[in-house]
Write a protein that holds these residues in place. Structure first.
Motif, PDB file in Angstrom:
ATOM      1  N   THR A   1     -78.447  24.254 -31.469  1.00  0.00           N
ATOM      2  CA  THR A   1     -77.053  23.926 -31.722  1.00  0.00           C
ATOM      3  C   THR A   1     -76.203  23.838 -30.463  1.00  0.00           C
ATOM      4  OG1 THR A   1     -76.541  26.278 -32.055  1.00  0.00           O
ATOM      5  CG2 THR A   1     -77.141  24.992 -33.994  1.00  0.00           C
ATOM      6  N   THR A   2     -76.662  24.442 -29.372  1.00  0.00           N
ATOM      7  CA  THR A   2     -75.847  24.453 -28.150  1.00  0.00           C
ATOM      8  C   THR A   2     -76.606  23.876 -26.961  1.00  0.00           C
ATOM      9  OG1 THR A   2     -74.697  26.413 -28.963  1.00  0.00           O
ATOM     10  CG2 THR A   2     -74.471  25.890 -26.629  1.00  0.00           C
ATOM     11  N   ARG A   3     -77.727  24.487 -26.600  1.00  0.00           N
ATOM     12  CA  ARG A   3     -78.418  24.089 -25.380  1.00  0.00           C
ATOM     13  C   ARG A   3     -78.952  22.653 -25.487  1.00  0.00           C
ATOM     14  NH1 ARG A   3     -81.149  26.359 -20.904  1.00  0.00           N
ATOM     15  NH2 ARG A   3     -81.794  24.562 -19.667  1.00  0.00           N
ATOM     16  N   LEU A   4     -79.575  22.322 -26.601  1.00  0.00           N
ATOM     17  CA  LEU A   4     -80.145  20.990 -26.768  1.00  0.00           C
ATOM     18  C   LEU A   4     -79.063  19.913 -26.726  1.00  0.00           C
ATOM     19  CD1 LEU A   4     -82.832  19.482 -27.369  1.00  0.00           C
ATOM     20  CD2 LEU A   4     -82.224  19.618 -29.781  1.00  0.00           C
ATOM     21  N   VAL A   5     -77.961  20.157 -27.435  1.00  0.00           N
ATOM     22  CA  VAL A   5     -76.867  19.188 -27.436  1.00  0.00           C
ATOM     23  C   VAL A   5     -76.227  19.099 -26.060  1.00  0.00           C
ATOM     24  CG1 VAL A   5     -74.707  18.551 -28.567  1.00  0.00           C
ATOM     25  CG2 VAL A   5     -76.499  19.689 -29.867  1.00  0.00           C
ATOM     26  N   ASP A   6     -76.107  20.222 -25.397  1.00  0.00           N
ATOM     27  CA  ASP A   6     -75.513  20.235 -24.064  1.00  0.00           C
ATOM     28  C   ASP A   6     -76.378  19.463 -23.063  1.00  0.00           C
ATOM     29  OD1 ASP A   6     -73.847  21.051 -21.850  1.00  0.00           O
ATOM     30  OD2 ASP A   6     -75.396  22.521 -21.383  1.00  0.00           O
ATOM     31  N   ASP A   7     -77.694  19.619 -23.140  1.00  0.00           N
ATOM     32  CA  ASP A   7     -78.580  18.870 -22.243  1.00  0.00           C
ATOM     33  C   ASP A   7     -78.452  17.367 -22.465  1.00  0.00           C
ATOM     34  OD1 ASP A   7     -79.535  21.154 -21.048  1.00  0.00           O
ATOM     35  OD2 ASP A   7     -81.254  21.351 -22.381  1.00  0.00           O
ATOM     36  N   PHE A   8     -78.387  16.964 -23.725  1.00  0.00           N
ATOM     37  CA  PHE A   8     -78.251  15.534 -24.017  1.00  0.00           C
ATOM     38  C   PHE A   8     -76.896  15.005 -23.550  1.00  0.00           C
ATOM     39  CE2 PHE A   8     -76.995  12.040 -26.792  1.00  0.00           C
ATOM     40  CZ  PHE A   8     -78.078  11.185 -26.650  1.00  0.00           C
ATOM     41  N   ALA A   9     -75.834  15.754 -23.826  1.00  0.00           N
ATOM     42  CA  ALA A   9     -74.501  15.304 -23.422  1.00  0.00           C
ATOM     43  C   ALA A   9     -74.369  15.263 -21.901  1.00  0.00           C
ATOM     44  CB  ALA A   9     -73.446  16.234 -24.025  1.00  0.00           C
ATOM     45  N   THR A  10     -74.954  16.216 -21.209  1.00  0.00           N
ATOM     46  CA  THR A  10     -74.904  16.206 -19.739  1.00  0.00           C
ATOM     47  C   THR A  10     -75.690  15.034 -19.185  1.00  0.00           C
ATOM     48  OG1 THR A  10     -74.726  18.621 -19.771  1.00  0.00           O
ATOM     49  CG2 THR A  10     -75.351  17.584 -17.692  1.00  0.00           C
ATOM     50  N   HIS A  11     -76.833  14.735 -19.775  1.00  0.00           N
ATOM     51  CA  HIS A  11     -77.599  13.559 -19.353  1.00  0.00           C
ATOM     52  C   HIS A  11     -76.774  12.284 -19.548  1.00  0.00           C
ATOM     53  CE1 HIS A  11     -81.309  11.283 -18.595  1.00  0.00           C
ATOM     54  NE2 HIS A  11     -80.930  10.488 -19.581  1.00  0.00           N
ATOM     55  N   LEU A  12     -76.065  12.214 -20.649  1.00  0.00           N
ATOM     56  CA  LEU A  12     -75.208  11.051 -20.895  1.00  0.00           C
ATOM     57  C   LEU A  12     -74.068  10.988 -19.890  1.00  0.00           C
ATOM     58  CD1 LEU A  12     -74.541   8.649 -22.722  1.00  0.00           C
ATOM     59  CD2 LEU A  12     -73.244  10.201 -24.170  1.00  0.00           C
ATOM     60  N   ARG A  13     -73.532  12.132 -19.515  1.00  0.00           N
ATOM     61  CA  ARG A  13     -72.467  12.140 -18.508  1.00  0.00           C
ATOM     62  C   ARG A  13     -72.977  11.642 -17.164  1.00  0.00           C
ATOM     63  NH1 ARG A  13     -68.752  17.399 -17.610  1.00  0.00           N
ATOM     64  NH2 ARG A  13     -67.893  16.524 -19.533  1.00  0.00           N
TER      65      ARG A  13
ATOM     66  N   ASP B  23     -78.095   1.832 -23.980  1.00  0.00           N
ATOM     67  CA  ASP B  23     -78.491   1.430 -22.626  1.00  0.00           C
ATOM     68  C   ASP B  23     -79.116   2.589 -21.856  1.00  0.00           C
ATOM     69  OD1 ASP B  23     -77.578  -1.131 -23.081  1.00  0.00           O
ATOM     70  OD2 ASP B  23     -75.583  -0.745 -22.241  1.00  0.00           O
ATOM     71  N   MET B  24     -78.682   3.794 -22.160  1.00  0.00           N
ATOM     72  CA  MET B  24     -79.236   4.954 -21.465  1.00  0.00           C
ATOM     73  C   MET B  24     -80.720   5.114 -21.741  1.00  0.00           C
ATOM     74  SD  MET B  24     -78.073   8.942 -21.899  1.00  0.00           S
ATOM     75  CE  MET B  24     -78.733   8.990 -23.565  1.00  0.00           C
TER      76      MET B  24
ATOM     77  N   VAL C 278     -69.519  22.225 -29.842  1.00  0.00           N
ATOM     78  CA  VAL C 278     -70.415  21.505 -28.937  1.00  0.00           C
ATOM     79  C   VAL C 278     -70.638  20.079 -29.436  1.00  0.00           C
ATOM     80  CG1 VAL C 278     -72.746  21.446 -28.007  1.00  0.00           C
ATOM     81  CG2 VAL C 278     -71.528  23.591 -28.102  1.00  0.00           C
ATOM     82  N   MET C 279     -70.732  19.910 -30.762  1.00  0.00           N
ATOM     83  CA  MET C 279     -70.873  18.573 -31.305  1.00  0.00           C
ATOM     84  C   MET C 279     -69.638  17.732 -31.006  1.00  0.00           C
ATOM     85  SD  MET C 279     -73.861  18.348 -32.611  1.00  0.00           S
ATOM     86  CE  MET C 279     -73.674  16.843 -33.546  1.00  0.00           C
ATOM     87  N   LEU C 280     -68.445  18.335 -31.073  1.00  0.00           N
ATOM     88  CA  LEU C 280     -67.227  17.605 -30.727  1.00  0.00           C
ATOM     89  C   LEU C 280     -67.216  17.232 -29.241  1.00  0.00           C
ATOM     90  CD1 LEU C 280     -64.562  19.625 -32.757  1.00  0.00           C
ATOM     91  CD2 LEU C 280     -65.546  17.400 -33.314  1.00  0.00           C
ATOM     92  N   LEU C 281     -67.723  18.109 -28.394  1.00  0.00           N
ATOM     93  CA  LEU C 281     -67.823  17.772 -26.969  1.00  0.00           C
ATOM     94  C   LEU C 281     -68.797  16.623 -26.749  1.00  0.00           C
ATOM     95  CD1 LEU C 281     -67.861  21.321 -25.308  1.00  0.00           C
ATOM     96  CD2 LEU C 281     -66.007  19.650 -25.291  1.00  0.00           C
ATOM     97  N   LEU C 282     -69.867  16.588 -27.524  1.00  0.00           N
ATOM     98  CA  LEU C 282     -70.811  15.477 -27.411  1.00  0.00           C
ATOM     99  C   LEU C 282     -70.139  14.159 -27.807  1.00  0.00           C
ATOM    100  CD1 LEU C 282     -73.629  14.287 -27.025  1.00  0.00           C
ATOM    101  CD2 LEU C 282     -74.160  14.942 -29.369  1.00  0.00           C
ATOM    102  N   MET C 283     -69.389  14.158 -28.882  1.00  0.00           N
ATOM    103  CA  MET C 283     -68.662  12.953 -29.266  1.00  0.00           C
ATOM    104  C   MET C 283     -67.662  12.550 -28.190  1.00  0.00           C
ATOM    105  SD  MET C 283     -67.919  13.422 -33.322  1.00  0.00           S
ATOM    106  CE  MET C 283     -66.992  11.904 -33.282  1.00  0.00           C
ATOM    107  N   ASP C 284     -67.017  13.536 -27.597  1.00  0.00           N
ATOM    108  CA  ASP C 284     -66.077  13.250 -26.512  1.00  0.00           C
ATOM    109  C   ASP C 284     -66.777  12.572 -25.349  1.00  0.00           C
ATOM    110  OD1 ASP C 284     -63.869  13.151 -24.959  1.00  0.00           O
ATOM    111  OD2 ASP C 284     -63.536  15.300 -24.841  1.00  0.00           O
ATOM    112  N   GLU C 285     -68.022  12.974 -25.080  1.00  0.00           N
ATOM    113  CA  GLU C 285     -68.772  12.391 -23.973  1.00  0.00           C
ATOM    114  C   GLU C 285     -69.295  11.004 -24.322  1.00  0.00           C
ATOM    115  OE1 GLU C 285     -69.466  12.519 -20.171  1.00  0.00           O
ATOM    116  OE2 GLU C 285     -68.705  14.267 -21.235  1.00  0.00           O
ATOM    117  N   ILE C 286     -69.733  10.801 -25.548  1.00  0.00           N
ATOM    118  CA  ILE C 286     -70.275   9.500 -25.937  1.00  0.00           C
ATOM    119  C   ILE C 286     -69.203   8.429 -25.894  1.00  0.00           C
ATOM    120  CG2 ILE C 286     -71.238   8.188 -27.874  1.00  0.00           C
ATOM    121  CD1 ILE C 286     -72.777  10.660 -28.682  1.00  0.00           C
ATOM    122  N   PHE C 287     -68.047   8.728 -26.465  1.00  0.00           N
ATOM    123  CA  PHE C 287     -66.996   7.723 -26.585  1.00  0.00           C
ATOM    124  C   PHE C 287     -65.961   7.805 -25.482  1.00  0.00           C
ATOM    125  CE2 PHE C 287     -68.523   8.655 -30.935  1.00  0.00           C
ATOM    126  CZ  PHE C 287     -69.059   7.411 -31.218  1.00  0.00           C
ATOM    127  N   ASP C 288     -66.180   8.695 -24.509  1.00  0.00           N
ATOM    128  CA  ASP C 288     -65.328   8.768 -23.316  1.00  0.00           C
ATOM    129  C   ASP C 288     -63.860   8.887 -23.710  1.00  0.00           C
ATOM    130  OD1 ASP C 288     -64.775   8.926 -20.680  1.00  0.00           O
ATOM    131  OD2 ASP C 288     -64.947   6.788 -20.268  1.00  0.00           O
TER     132      ASP C 288
END
Length: 989
Positions: free
Chosen positions: A192-204, A932-933, A811-821
């Motif tokens: 719920t946290t580490r996995l999503v954070d790794d993906f969101a950081t990779h996207l960043r 694209d990523m 963390v899921m909201l942070l991931l959405m924030d990162e995906i859609f900038d």
């Protein structure tokens, strides 16, 4: 000499005479001939007699048998001789080879004999994880792996099975150790946290690399995959600071070395000490695990084509979205994708044209051909633009040549997306104070109304909180006045002084009410609406075009075959049904509807002025008071149903949760199967609408139903623009209703919150002023000082350390924030929306959503699900117990079409509610950025290794895996160069 010759001749004559004396027959030619004839007759006679007797005795075919026996005898003798000689030759050569070696010591033979005598059967415990659901398929996987990866070559060396048993025992011990360790780990924080954070950081990191390339002037560098890869790993080392995985992801040699080191560490943690210290065993297992298991797995998981197929498989249940498909074709910048789609379209066209059909099928085929021709034309146009280098911005094209929709100001001010662009425009034009005043007054009115309702409920309960509530409202009203209307306000709202003085007197002499600012707010609204600097000019500004793009209102007109077009409904009844009027029934009572019944009896395809659409025949029955029954048919299109649905849901808001209109479909909407399904769904919608309980609950709904079912041309109450406006305004209304309902359902929490807020009344207006100033003057918010910006940290670093509730959801909201900038949005509006969401989540649905996430993780890690994963792995890797063959690399055209299908699937599953919240254009850009990523294999390898490292750190927290990974990745030159740059910059300071 002559004497010698004479003597020799004389000797020869004497010898001849001697022969003549002994063989007198030779001297008599006639006698010799007769004797030869007699001998010849004797031989032929006896020979013939023998042959005759042979044939009489053994039969006429005996001669052939005899010849066959002789041949077999000779051949057999030859074969025996050859084999005997070959065997003797091999034995001789072997003796010659061993003759040069020393004799084998007798001790070795005795040792081997003793070892054979000491072999004891190894008892293997088949329990691995403690769960029979998992152990059974896992044992089969072990058996298949040993059979296909070890036994096939081991049996060529030895028939002794003790080695195989030892290997199996070692593998089982490692699995037992792994299972025991995994049971001790709480996997919820990881998933719920580490996995999503790794993906969101990779996207960043990927987004930062894209931004760096977009800033370059050379177009070739912006499109180069090598430059993108360089920028990506440069951004990674700036993010991680001590780790860069470029060598592991780009160099096969370094990758194999990294996997060997990692596997050796894992073997140390999982194997028994005796097995690990056995170097031969350890090196053998290390190579099998690194090169036979991990490396092929990483190669597959990082393959872009495999990931595209995985995306399509994961969302296979969603229907094909024609709108998303056309959007992808118009946005793609890869000509090979368009060429692949075009080739498939031509293939389908050739097949359809070769069909020999008649009747109803011909119309369906024509519709499919027209659809394919349209797709072909879009592909050709896009390819031509890309090849010619004349690619234009769709927004500029729409602004210059398109017919823009006109959105009223009142709708802009209540819509999140539209308000963002209007706010940016007002800041550019210096009218931000007027807009912020209008928004602040709206917020004050809602707050004041809620405060008064709470105060009234307290008074009814006998509580005396009126003075405190009135003081709170007065402080808030004074804060608004001081911020925008007083002489000290900067900037100040430009309204007439008489109105300001009148408002000041009310604030000083009267208790504030929710409507106290209405007069000035109305004047500010009229000024923004009519002043040429504001709304009229905004409609001609590029920001307005971007706003329409975010609202998804720059679409092209629907092509032929659309079932949601704006053409008029069919007038009259083509089948000559009874033409009845229901004008006299528009005022009928609710009881009359109980005598009313209707259903969709048939559907068909009609062509009108080049447009093809579906027409649904509704058979209507009405029972009169005298017992007679009237019957007629009326014909409606899907767009009529849609317009009717919007009418009644607008008038009766409670119907929105009960009535669900079937969704639209634009591609292949004339298919017979689809028409039957649509007919069934619309019929269910109609029956639910005509339910007596429904009509009793909404008596005023009766005239709308009569008007819709009357046998006449249905007059749409809303045009195309109005339906689009409803499309993006209605979700806002629904969301506001949900918020109000949630607030009403928690009166105790709100009451407690108001009591707490009353202690901080003096700070409220101050915070509001700070927010406004930050938005107007671009003053950065006060944040803790740090040498590292938030963009150069991991995404999870934005989590508040003092708040530990609802972390998975946040963390899921942070991931959405990162995906859609979303950080690029208007900061004032974004901060207020963020605060509202946080309060709403924390007060209402946060615990529920968070619990659902946690429960889903528990379900995915349950023994039954883990056993199902093992079975799926077994069946896919060993179908029917046989090792699957390596699939050949797919054709390029197939891979390109898979790319298009994956993008279409990703864009198609995005709900319309998300588009209404963050914007259609932002949604498309975010989804395409994620796609694209995944199209670069080296970047995918980096993500796989990051997830693997996070898994191991969670699995073995007592081990120093973070320090180990820092050492393993320290071979990268980028890490050393970055450290040198950091040291140099620190020295300059």
């Amino acid at each position: 000499m002559g004497n010698l010759v004479t003597a020799g001749n004389r000797g020869l004559l004497n010898d001849w005479d001697h022969v003549s004396l002994h063989h007198g027959s030779l001297t008599d030619p006639v006698g010799c001939l007769s004797s030869w004839r007699q001998a010849s007759l004797s031989v032929w006679g006896w020979g013939g007699l023998g042959v005759v007797l042979f044939l009489i005795t053994f039969g006429p075919f005996a001669i052939f048998y005899l010849a066959f026996y002789i041949v077999c005898f000779v051949g057999g003798g030859f074969a025996v001789t050859l084999l005997f000689g070959k065997t003797n030759s091999e034995k001789h050569l072997e003796r010659c080879e061993h003759s040069y070696l020393p004799a084998t010591p007798t001790g070795i033979i005795k040792t081997l004999d003793e070892m054979k005598l000491e072999i004891k059967p190894i008892k293997i415990d088949r329990r691995l994880t403690g769960s029979s659901f998992i152990d059974e398929p896992l044992q089969q996987v072990i058996q298949f792996a040993l059979r296909d990866y070890i036994q096939y070559w081991y049996y060529t060396l030895s028939e002794d099975e003790s080695f195989l048993l030892e290997i199996r025992q070692t593998v089982q011990n490692a699995l037992v150790q792994f299972s025991t360790r995994s049971k001790e780990v709480d996997w919820q924080p990881y998933f719920t946290t580490r996995l999503v954070d790794d993906f969101a950081t990779h996207l960043r990191v990927f987004r930062k690399a894209q931004e760096r390339l977009s800033d370059r002037d050379d177009p070739k560098q912006r499109e180069s995959s090598e430059e993108l890869l360089e920028s990506f790993f440069e951004a990674e080392v700036e993010m991680e600071r001590k780790i860069c995985r470029d060598m592991v992801c780009t160099s096969p040699k370094d990758e194999e070395g990294f996997l060997r080191d990692l596997c050796e560490v894992l073997l140390y943690l999982l194997l028994p000490p005796g097995d690990f210290h056995n170097k031969n065993m350890r090196y053998f297992l290390r190579e099998v695990l690194a090169r036979g298991v991990l490396l092929p797995l990483i190669n597959q998981l990082s393959d872009p084509d495999y990931l595209n197929q995985l995306v399509i498989w994961m969302i296979r249940d969603s229907s094909c979205n024609y709108e998303a498909f056309m959007t992808i074709l118009k946005l793609t910048d890869k000509t090979f994708e368009l060429e692949a789609v075009k080739d498939k379209v031509l293939e389908e066209l050739q097949y359809l044209r070769s069909l020999d059909t008649a009747g109803d099928d011909i119309n369906m085929i024509k519709n499919q051909i027209n659809s394919l021709l349209f797709v072909k034309k879009v592909c050709e146009t896009r390819i031509q633009r890309l090849q010619s280098g004349k690619e234009v911005d769709a927004l500029k094209l729409a602004a210059n040549f398109g017919k823009l929709c006109i959105i009223p100001l009142e709708h802009i001010l209540v819509h999140n997306i539209a308000l963002q662009f209007f706010m940016d425009y007002m800041q550019q034009m210096g009218g931000q104070a007027d807009l912020f005043f209008w928004l602040t007054v709206e917020g004050y009115r809602v707050t004041a109304q809620q405060q008064l309702e709470v105060m009234q409920s307290w008074e009814q309960d006998g509580k005396k909180q009126g003075s405190q509530t009135k003081g709170l409202l007065k402080a808030a009203a004074l804060g608004v006045y001081e911020q925008y209307l007083s002489d000290k306000a900067s900037p100040r709202v430009q309204v007439d002084e008489a109105s300001i003085e009148k408002l000041g007197e009310k604030l000083n002499n009267e208790d504030p009410t929710p409507e106290i600012f209405d007069d000035i707010q109305r004047k500010v609204y009229d000024m923004m609406l009519r002043d040429e600097r504001f709304y009229p000019s905004f409609r001609q500004h590029p920001l307005y075009v971007r706003m329409l793009a975010e609202l998804d209102m720059l679409k092209e007109p629907s092509y032929r075959g659309s079932d949601d077009g704006d053409g008029e409904s069919f007038n009259g009844s083509p089948t000559g049904s009874i033409n009845l009027s229901l004008d006299d029934l528009t005022n009928a009572s609710a009881e009359d509807v109980l005598l009313f019944h209707a259903f969709i009896s048939d559907t068909g395809v009609c062509n009108d002025h080049g447009k093809t659409y579906a027409l649904y025949a509704i058979t209507v029955f009405r029972k009169n008071a005298d017992g007679s029954e009237d019957t007629w048919k009326t014909y409606r299109r899907y767009s009529d149903f849609h317009d009717f649905h919007m009418r009644i849901t607008e008038q009766f808001e409670n119907l929105t949760t009960i009535l669900k209109l079937p969704g639209k479909k634009t591609f292949n909407n004339m298919d017979r199967e689809f028409l039957e399904k649509r007919k069934k769904d619309l019929n269910g919608y109609l029956q639910l609408l005509l339910n007596p309980e429904m009509v009793k609950a909404c008596p005023t709904l009766t005239p709308y139903i009569y008007d819709f079912l009357e046998n006449k041309a249905y007059s749409k109450g809303k045009g195309d623009f109005a339906r689009k406006m409803d499309t993006f305004v209605n979700p806002l209304r629904s969301s506001m209703r949900n918020v109000s309902n949630a607030v009403k359902s928690f009166p105790d929490n709100l009451a407690e919150g108001m009591n707490k807020m009353s202690d901080n009344v003096g700070r409220m207006s101050e915070r509001l002023g700070q927010d406004i100033k930050q938005s107007i003057f671009k003053v950065p918010p006060m944040i803790p000082k740090s040498d590292i910006g938030p963009e150069h940290c991991r995404v999870s670093a934005q989590l508040d350390d003092n708040v530990d509730d609802n972390i998975p959801l946040r963390v899921m909201l942070l991931l959405m924030d990162e995906i859609f900038d979303l950080k690029e949005r208007n900061q004032w509006l974004r901060r207020n929306i963020k605060n509202l969401l946080q309060q709403l989540i924390r007060a209402t649905y946060g615990d529920t959503i968070n619990r659902k996430i946690v429960d889903h993780v528990d379900f995915m890690t349950s023994p039954e699900q883990v056993a199902d994963y093992v079975k799926k792995f077994r069946d896919s890797y060993w179908p029917n117990g046989i090792l699957a063959e390596n699939l050949p690399r797919r054709d390029k055209s197939i891979r390109m079409r898979t790319r298009v299908a994956a993008k279409t699937s990703l864009l198609g599953i995005m709900p319309d509610e998300l588009k209404h919240i963050i914007g259609a254009e932002t949604t498309r850009k975010g989804i395409l950025r994620v796609f694209d990523m995944f199209q670069n294999q080296q970047m995918n390898r980096r993500l796989v290794y990051v997830l693997l490292e996070g898994f191991l750190e969670t699995m073995f927290p007592q081990c120093k895996f973070p320090e180990l990974f820092v050492k393993l990745h320290s071979r990268s030159p980028r890490t050393r160069r970055y450290s040198q740059r950091v040291k140099a910059s620190s020295l300059k300071r």
